[in-house]
Every structure is written in C-alpha cells, then in structure tokens.
Design a protein around this motif. Structure first.
Motif, PDB file in Angstrom:
ATOM      1  N   CYS A 166       5.617  10.363  -6.571  1.00 59.08           N
ATOM      2  CA  CYS A 166       6.098   9.104  -7.140  1.00 59.08           C
ATOM      3  C   CYS A 166       5.942   7.960  -6.150  1.00 59.08           C
ATOM      4  CB  CYS A 166       7.563   9.243  -7.553  1.00 59.08           C
ATOM      5  SG  CYS A 166       7.816  10.172  -9.065  1.00 59.08           S
ATOM      6  N   LYS A 167       6.329   8.213  -4.910  1.00 60.18           N
ATOM      7  CA  LYS A 167       6.225   7.159  -3.897  1.00 60.18           C
ATOM      8  C   LYS A 167       4.771   6.780  -3.637  1.00 60.18           C
ATOM      9  CE  LYS A 167      10.270   6.769  -1.247  1.00 60.18           C
ATOM     10  NZ  LYS A 167      10.810   6.481   0.093  1.00 60.18           N
ATOM     11  N   GLU A 168       3.934   7.782  -3.469  1.00 56.73           N
ATOM     12  CA  GLU A 168       2.531   7.503  -3.176  1.00 56.73           C
ATOM     13  C   GLU A 168       1.860   6.789  -4.347  1.00 56.73           C
ATOM     14  OE1 GLU A 168      -1.164   8.174  -0.778  1.00 56.73           O
ATOM     15  OE2 GLU A 168       0.950   7.692  -0.487  1.00 56.73           O
ATOM     16  N   ALA A 169       2.126   7.215  -5.573  1.00 62.23           N
ATOM     17  CA  ALA A 169       1.537   6.552  -6.742  1.00 62.23           C
ATOM     18  C   ALA A 169       1.979   5.097  -6.814  1.00 62.23           C
ATOM     19  CB  ALA A 169       1.920   7.297  -8.019  1.00 62.23           C
ATOM     20  N   ALA A 170       3.261   4.840  -6.575  1.00 61.64           N
ATOM     21  CA  ALA A 170       3.781   3.476  -6.634  1.00 61.64           C
ATOM     22  C   ALA A 170       3.108   2.591  -5.595  1.00 61.64           C
ATOM     23  CB  ALA A 170       5.291   3.492  -6.426  1.00 61.64           C
ATOM     24  N   LEU A 171       2.990   3.084  -4.371  1.00 61.02           N
ATOM     25  CA  LEU A 171       2.397   2.269  -3.312  1.00 61.02           C
ATOM     26  C   LEU A 171       0.884   2.118  -3.491  1.00 61.02           C
ATOM     27  CD1 LEU A 171       4.468   3.544  -0.256  1.00 61.02           C
ATOM     28  CD2 LEU A 171       4.825   1.506  -1.656  1.00 61.02           C
ATOM     29  N   LYS A 172       0.247   3.093  -4.114  1.00 62.03           N
ATOM     30  CA  LYS A 172      -1.175   2.948  -4.441  1.00 62.03           C
ATOM     31  C   LYS A 172      -1.384   1.890  -5.517  1.00 62.03           C
ATOM     32  CE  LYS A 172      -3.205   7.476  -3.376  1.00 62.03           C
ATOM     33  NZ  LYS A 172      -3.859   8.651  -3.997  1.00 62.03           N
ATOM     34  N   ALA A 173      -0.486   1.845  -6.502  1.00 64.23           N
ATOM     35  CA  ALA A 173      -0.617   0.843  -7.557  1.00 64.23           C
ATOM     36  C   ALA A 173      -0.587  -0.559  -6.951  1.00 64.23           C
ATOM     37  CB  ALA A 173       0.495   1.006  -8.592  1.00 64.23           C
ATOM     38  N   ILE A 174       0.249  -0.747  -5.954  1.00 68.19           N
ATOM     39  CA  ILE A 174       0.322  -2.043  -5.276  1.00 68.19           C
ATOM     40  C   ILE A 174      -0.960  -2.317  -4.504  1.00 68.19           C
ATOM     41  CG2 ILE A 174       1.546  -3.271  -3.428  1.00 68.19           C
ATOM     42  CD1 ILE A 174       4.084  -1.863  -4.431  1.00 68.19           C
ATOM     43  N   GLY A 175      -1.623  -1.249  -4.064  1.00 66.36           N
ATOM     44  CA  GLY A 175      -2.917  -1.428  -3.421  1.00 66.36           C
ATOM     45  C   GLY A 175      -3.015  -0.893  -2.016  1.00 66.36           C
ATOM     46  N   PHE A 176      -1.875  -0.615  -1.394  1.00 65.97           N
ATOM     47  CA  PHE A 176      -1.891  -0.261   0.020  1.00 65.97           C
ATOM     48  C   PHE A 176      -1.689   1.218   0.309  1.00 65.97           C
ATOM     49  CE2 PHE A 176      -0.901  -4.770   0.226  1.00 65.97           C
ATOM     50  CZ  PHE A 176      -1.618  -5.186   1.324  1.00 65.97           C
ATOM     51  N   GLY A 177      -1.029   1.947  -0.583  1.00 62.84           N
ATOM     52  CA  GLY A 177      -0.658   3.304  -0.233  1.00 62.84           C
ATOM     53  C   GLY A 177       0.355   3.284   0.901  1.00 62.84           C
ATOM     54  N   PHE A 178       0.293   4.300   1.768  1.00 60.37           N
ATOM     55  CA  PHE A 178       1.294   4.414   2.822  1.00 60.37           C
ATOM     56  C   PHE A 178       1.055   3.464   3.992  1.00 60.37           C
ATOM     57  CE2 PHE A 178       3.446   8.798   2.101  1.00 60.37           C
ATOM     58  CZ  PHE A 178       4.017   8.296   0.945  1.00 60.37           C
ATOM     59  N   ALA A 179       0.166   2.484   3.819  1.00 56.16           N
ATOM     60  CA  ALA A 179       0.111   1.385   4.781  1.00 56.16           C
ATOM     61  C   ALA A 179       1.406   0.584   4.706  1.00 56.16           C
ATOM     62  CB  ALA A 179      -1.081   0.478   4.512  1.00 56.16           C
ATOM     63  N   ILE A 180       2.096   0.640   3.550  1.00 55.87           N
ATOM     64  CA  ILE A 180       3.449   0.111   3.417  1.00 55.87           C
ATOM     65  C   ILE A 180       4.413   1.224   3.827  1.00 55.87           C
ATOM     66  CG2 ILE A 180       5.192  -0.763   1.813  1.00 55.87           C
ATOM     67  CD1 ILE A 180       2.953  -1.860   0.090  1.00 55.87           C
ATOM     68  N   ASP A 181       5.429   0.886   4.584  1.00 55.31           N
ATOM     69  CA  ASP A 181       6.420   1.870   5.005  1.00 55.31           C
ATOM     70  C   ASP A 181       7.068   2.509   3.778  1.00 55.31           C
ATOM     71  OD1 ASP A 181       8.447   3.360   6.107  1.00 55.31           O
ATOM     72  OD2 ASP A 181       9.446   1.686   7.115  1.00 55.31           O
ATOM     73  N   PRO A 182       6.912   3.822   3.569  1.00 56.87           N
ATOM     74  CA  PRO A 182       7.490   4.451   2.373  1.00 56.87           C
ATOM     75  C   PRO A 182       9.009   4.359   2.340  1.00 56.87           C
ATOM     76  CG  PRO A 182       6.683   6.111   3.916  1.00 56.87           C
ATOM     77  CD  PRO A 182       6.179   4.788   4.410  1.00 56.87           C
ATOM     78  N   LEU A 183       9.649   4.150   3.499  1.00 59.26           N
ATOM     79  CA  LEU A 183      11.101   4.031   3.518  1.00 59.26           C
ATOM     80  C   LEU A 183      11.570   2.699   2.950  1.00 59.26           C
ATOM     81  CD1 LEU A 183      11.922   5.620   6.992  1.00 59.26           C
ATOM     82  CD2 LEU A 183      12.047   6.687   4.727  1.00 59.26           C
ATOM     83  N   ALA A 184      10.648   1.741   2.805  1.00 63.10           N
ATOM     84  CA  ALA A 184      11.010   0.460   2.195  1.00 63.10           C
ATOM     85  C   ALA A 184      11.229   0.602   0.699  1.00 63.10           C
ATOM     86  CB  ALA A 184       9.917  -0.577   2.462  1.00 63.10           C
ATOM     87  N   LEU A 185      10.693   1.671   0.124  1.00 60.24           N
ATOM     88  CA  LEU A 185      10.812   1.934  -1.309  1.00 60.24           C
ATOM     89  C   LEU A 185      11.751   3.108  -1.524  1.00 60.24           C
ATOM     90  CD1 LEU A 185       9.846   1.612  -4.294  1.00 60.24           C
ATOM     91  CD2 LEU A 185       7.975   3.165  -3.717  1.00 60.24           C
ATOM     92  N   GLU A 186      12.803   2.897  -2.288  1.00 55.49           N
ATOM     93  CA  GLU A 186      13.741   3.981  -2.596  1.00 55.49           C
ATOM     94  C   GLU A 186      13.782   4.188  -4.101  1.00 55.49           C
ATOM     95  OE1 GLU A 186      17.632   5.120  -0.448  1.00 55.49           O
ATOM     96  OE2 GLU A 186      18.230   3.731  -2.060  1.00 55.49           O
ATOM     97  N   LEU A 187      13.601   5.432  -4.507  1.00 51.41           N
ATOM     98  CA  LEU A 187      13.536   5.769  -5.929  1.00 51.41           C
ATOM     99  C   LEU A 187      14.773   6.534  -6.372  1.00 51.41           C
ATOM    100  CD1 LEU A 187       9.815   6.951  -6.164  1.00 51.41           C
ATOM    101  CD2 LEU A 187      10.737   4.690  -6.700  1.00 51.41           C
ATOM    102  N   ASP A 188      15.134   6.323  -7.621  1.00 52.34           N
ATOM    103  CA  ASP A 188      16.172   7.090  -8.285  1.00 52.34           C
ATOM    104  C   ASP A 188      15.516   7.714  -9.502  1.00 52.34           C
ATOM    105  OD1 ASP A 188      18.370   8.155  -9.506  1.00 52.34           O
ATOM    106  OD2 ASP A 188      19.360   6.255  -9.942  1.00 52.34           O
ATOM    107  N   GLY A 189      15.020   8.937  -9.349  1.00 56.51           N
ATOM    108  CA  GLY A 189      14.193   9.540 -10.393  1.00 56.51           C
ATOM    109  C   GLY A 189      12.894   8.759 -10.511  1.00 56.51           C
TER     110      GLY A 189
END
Length: 221
Positions: A166-189
């Motif tokens: 979920c995290k990787e897909a979300a950050l890929k949609a934005i365009g960067f993938g894990f070039a963005i700190d994954p801890l900046a994004l918090e998911l609830d389901g």
C-alpha cells in the motif's frame, strides 16, 4: 497471465478505469524479435548480472506491450521513458511519437510476480511483494518503513506485505516511490491517516488479488 479490470473512485468523485496485468511466470531473458526496445532499455538489459532480473525486466515490458497491442496502439510509436534527478528515479512514463492518448503506467515485481497497472485520467501506482520477503519478520528493518502506529497492525509476513505494498503503490502514484520518506505517510487500512510531506496529495488505495503467497495494491492520485 491474468488481467484485472477495476473501477476506482477517482479523487474528483468519478470512477477511473484501471487495468492491471499480472504475470506469475517470467519471460525468457532474451527479448522476442517483435518487441521494440529503446536504447536505454537494451543498455539496462545488458547490465543485469542475474538472469532473474533480466527476466523480470522483460516480463514487465511484455505486459506493457500486450496492453498497447490490445488497445490498438502500434508498439513502434511508443517509448517507455525514465526520469532520474536529485530526488531519485521517478516512475516510468509512456510517450507516443504520434497522437495516441496513452495511460499512466506503473510496474512492480517480486520473485516470480510481475504486475503492470494502467489508468487514464489519473496517476497510478502499483506494488507487489512476496510474503516470503518478510519472513521472518524483522521489526527493526520494518520500522524504517512503518510508523509505530502501523507496526501495531503487523503480526505476520502477510500483514507486512499488505502494508508495504500500500505504501509503495501510494508513493509510486505520486511519482517518487521511496525517494519520499515512507514514514511521512501513515495508513489506516486503505485510508491515509497522515501524510507529512511537501509532495503530499489526495490518494485512493485498493488491494489487488494476485495468485499465490503475495500481496499487491494499486493507488491513484
């Protein structure tokens, strides 16, 4: 190969058609004669040291080619371009030498699973992860990708794979993938609980069903 057609609720309230192509078998390491590859693709293919990496790379390119052929787009008029800058490597972009309306595309692979997602009218991101990649659970390593709140939901390799995709897909949609700190994004389901990044934007997330012991997710932004 299997094909999954989805209708995700777009961020402006409309449905966005998403096509996902999933392969659980890797193509041979030598490209077929009919598959056009750009010079950059051929250079990358030649640089792979492991046969499996070359096969995953070509399988992804074949999934793109099959999508384009089904849509009636001549393969000779399309190139998959990469963008690399100080932020890292962005997700690939389809560009046409003609007037074709091409979709947003995202690619992912893990072990023998290769997934490609396509969407018109929204940016798409996809990720697939084998459960075995998180077995045994390494909580110290996972803490670099998952927030303390997210870690409370991880009890098995499958839980870790579900959240990671979920995290990787979300950050890929934005365009960067894990070039963005994954801890900046918090998911609830499959909902965004918090996104503390200058690149933050609204996201739609959904799980994908893949055969075998793997998890996958797709995201729109």
């Amino acid at each position: 190969m299997s094909i999954e057609l989805m209708h995700l609720l777009g961020l402006d309230g409309r449905n966005v058609d998403v096509e996902v192509r999933i392969s659980t078998e890797l193509a041979p390491a030598v490209p077929p004669d009919w598959l056009p590859l750009a010079d950059d693709d051929r250079a990358r293919l030649a640089a792979f040291r492991r046969e499996g990496d070359a096969r995953r790379f070509l399988t992804a390119r074949l999934l793109i080619a099959e999508h384009l052929r089904f849509a009636g787009v001549p393969l000779s008029e399309v190139r998959l371009l990469r963008r690399v800058d100080t932020a890292g490597e962005w997700k690939p972009v389809l560009r046409s030498t003609g007037s074709w309306q091409l979709p947003s595309v995202s690619l992912s692979h893990s072990d023998s699973w290769v997934v490609a997602a396509f969407a018109h009218g929204a940016e798409v991101g996809v990720d697939v992860e084998a459960h075995a990649a998180f077995d045994p659970l390494d909580r110290a390593m996972l803490s670099h990708a998952f927030t303390p709140r997210e870690m409370l939901t991880v009890h098995s390799p499958r839980d870790a794979a579900d959240l990671f995709t979920c995290k990787e897909a979300a950050l890929k949609a934005i365009g960067f993938g894990f070039a963005i700190d994954p801890l900046a994004l918090e998911l609830d389901g499959y909902r965004v609980h918090r996104f503390d990044s200058s690149e933050a934007r609204a996201l739609a997330l959904s799980p994908l069903t893949v055969p075998g012991a793997a998890s996958a997710a797709v995201a729109l932004c």
